[in-house]
Enzyme design. Structure first.
Site, PDB file in Angstrom:
ATOM      1  N   HIS A 268       0.829  -1.198   0.000  1.00  0.00           N
ATOM      2  CA  HIS A 268       0.000   0.000   0.000  1.00  0.00           C
ATOM      3  C   HIS A 268       0.874   1.263   0.000  1.00  0.00           C
ATOM      4  CE1 HIS A 268      -2.132   3.184   2.415  1.00  0.00           C
ATOM      5  NE2 HIS A 268      -3.035   2.958   1.481  1.00  0.00           N
TER       6      HIS A 268
ATOM      7  N   GLU B 284       2.288   1.937  -3.411  1.00  0.00           N
ATOM      8  CA  GLU B 284       1.224   2.525  -4.243  1.00  0.00           C
ATOM      9  C   GLU B 284       1.162   4.037  -4.041  1.00  0.00           C
ATOM     10  OE1 GLU B 284      -3.025   3.801  -3.445  1.00  0.00           O
ATOM     11  OE2 GLU B 284      -2.883   1.662  -2.953  1.00  0.00           O
ATOM     12  N   HIS B 285       1.242   4.490  -2.788  1.00  0.00           N
ATOM     13  CA  HIS B 285       1.240   5.927  -2.507  1.00  0.00           C
ATOM     14  C   HIS B 285       2.452   6.617  -3.126  1.00  0.00           C
ATOM     15  CE1 HIS B 285      -1.772   6.919   0.857  1.00  0.00           C
ATOM     16  NE2 HIS B 285      -2.116   5.724   0.396  1.00  0.00           N
TER      17      HIS B 285
ATOM     18  N   GLU C 106      -3.956   7.982   7.858  1.00  0.00           N
ATOM     19  CA  GLU C 106      -4.920   7.063   7.263  1.00  0.00           C
ATOM     20  C   GLU C 106      -5.203   5.895   8.216  1.00  0.00           C
ATOM     21  OE1 GLU C 106      -5.638   4.637   3.035  1.00  0.00           O
ATOM     22  OE2 GLU C 106      -3.709   5.600   3.441  1.00  0.00           O
TER      23      GLU C 106
END
Length: 411
Positions: free
Chosen positions: A46, A49-50, A126
């Protein structure tokens, strides 16, 4: 019409030409997600991906965003347990333009230390936001209860502890070991022709790294139970049952049964729990299919003092299906709803791009719409009975977040 092409280096391309639209959706799919992680680097898929949005050798982060804004396009990404996707939706005139930028983000991201540290703060927020959203968090707890130490039980976001370990070297090493040609699928749907495949061959096909796609360790279903105490207005409940993997023919009876149980407003759970008893605003079921396993989930949120009643109502509904089955009307209505949803999804280039990519990445085959409808229509009352018994005649896993932090019990 779906065109499939494999580049010389192993990158797979799936193109569906839709001449009746003016848009194109392009997705770069990588067959890796949180399932391919360990405890110490949980969340790295993840986080990568950022970081793909944080600047390349030729574009700063702002320039990446502006590149799509200036042509009225959209760019985004997501990470799941088994794959990561970077995608863009643009007017057909800008298809080649979008492919160039997506390739730049994938192959030329800098992973600058300054940007990396800033993004750590973003992902930390997040994670905190997710912790403050119990109706989402309870699903992660169910995976943890069901799969124990297996990576399918990990959070996609990772943890604050694992996040603190991420540095440029760790990210690049993970990228090299998982973002290799044989693990990539480029899916395109919209008003484009096969010249787009030639462009992809030219850009994506030049990367020659060779790897072997490893067979993942198969998880076991555990009837685990997790309760978490949190000062919330509602109790959030998930119940899980051992499902079926991607590609299993039982997936079609399961999809039909899911609609009957909790997949629509006319489902048994929605009608009984919400309409008749007023126990919950949100009540639904869904099935998550993985490469070698599956998880059927029922979720409901209710007042803390009513969680036992909700729990009991769910199992009374399941018991009734096991004992008496479903009606012909329920079977027919569910089949028609699934067919309708399939037809409506054809109007979206994004939906087609997603469907084609998953079929190629996870199944390596593409069934036509007519074939899928035939399989849905072919589901019988006996099929429903068999899949219900397969799901519900075994122990279940459970997760709950509530003010009491106690597991529900049947009345």
């Amino acid at each position: 019409m779906i065109t499939r092409h494999t580049c010389e280096n192993g990158v797979r391309v799936v193109l569906e030409k839709i001449p009746t639209v003016r848009s194109v959706t392009i997705g770069v799919w990588i067959g890796t997600g949180s399932r391919d992680e360990i405890v110490s680097n949980n969340g790295i898929s993840h986080f990568i991906e950022h970081m793909l949005f944080k600047g390349t050798k030729t574009r700063h982060a702002r320039e990446i965003a502006e590149a799509f804004d200036r042509v009225g396009g959209q760019v985004n990404a997501f990470t799941s347990k088994e794959y990561t996707c970077l995608y863009a939706r643009v007017l057909d005139d800008y298809a080649a333009y979008a492919v160039d930028i997506l390739a730049d983000m994938l192959f030329n991201s800098l992973f600058d230390e300054t940007e990396l540290n800033k993004e750590k703060q973003v992902v930390s927020e997040e994670i905190k936001m997710y912790e403050d959203t119990p109706d989402d968090r309870v699903h992660d707890l169910l995976s943890q209860a069901t799969y124990k130490e297996h990576p399918l039980g990990y959070s996609i976001l990772g943890t604050e502890e694992s996040l603190s370990r991420f540095d440029k070297e760790l990210l690049i090493n993970h990228l090299k070991s998982h973002y290799f040609p044989e693990n990539l699928v480029i899916s395109i749907a919209g008003n484009v022709d096969e010249a787009c495949i030639q462009q992809i061959e030219r850009i994506f096909g030049k990367h020659k790294e060779k790897h072997t796609v490893e067979t993942p360790i198969k998880p076991f279903f555990y009837p685990g139970k997790i309760a978490k105490k949190k000062d919330t207005e509602q109790a959030h409940l998930c119940i899980g049952f051992d499902g079926v993997p991607n590609g299993d023919e039982a997936i079609y009876p399961l999809i039909v049964l899911n609609n009957i149980i909790g997949g629509s407003m006319s489902s048994r759970l929605f009608q009984e729990v919400r309409e008749e008893r007023g126990l919950a605003y949100s009540i639904f079921s869904y099935h998550s299919a993985y490469k070698d396993s599956g998880l059927f989930t029922i979720y409901g949120g209710t007042g803390a003092e009513q969680v036992d009643v909700l729990f009991d109502t769910i199992f009374v509904t399941i018991d009734n299906i096991l004992e008496k089955g479903v009606t012909e009307k329920e079977l027919k209505n569910s089949q028609e709803q699934i067919k309708g949803n399939l037809m409506l999804s054809l109007e979206s280039t994004s939906s087609r791009m997603n469907r084609n990519a998953k079929n190629e990445l996870l199944l390596q085959k593409h069934r036509s719409l007519d074939e899928i409808i035939q399989l849905v229509e072919g589901v019988t009352m006996k099929d429903i009975k068999n899949i219900a018994e397969q799901l519900f005649q075994h122990d279940y896993s459970c997760s709950v977040i509530s003010p009491s932090g106690e597991l529900p019990v049947r009345k």
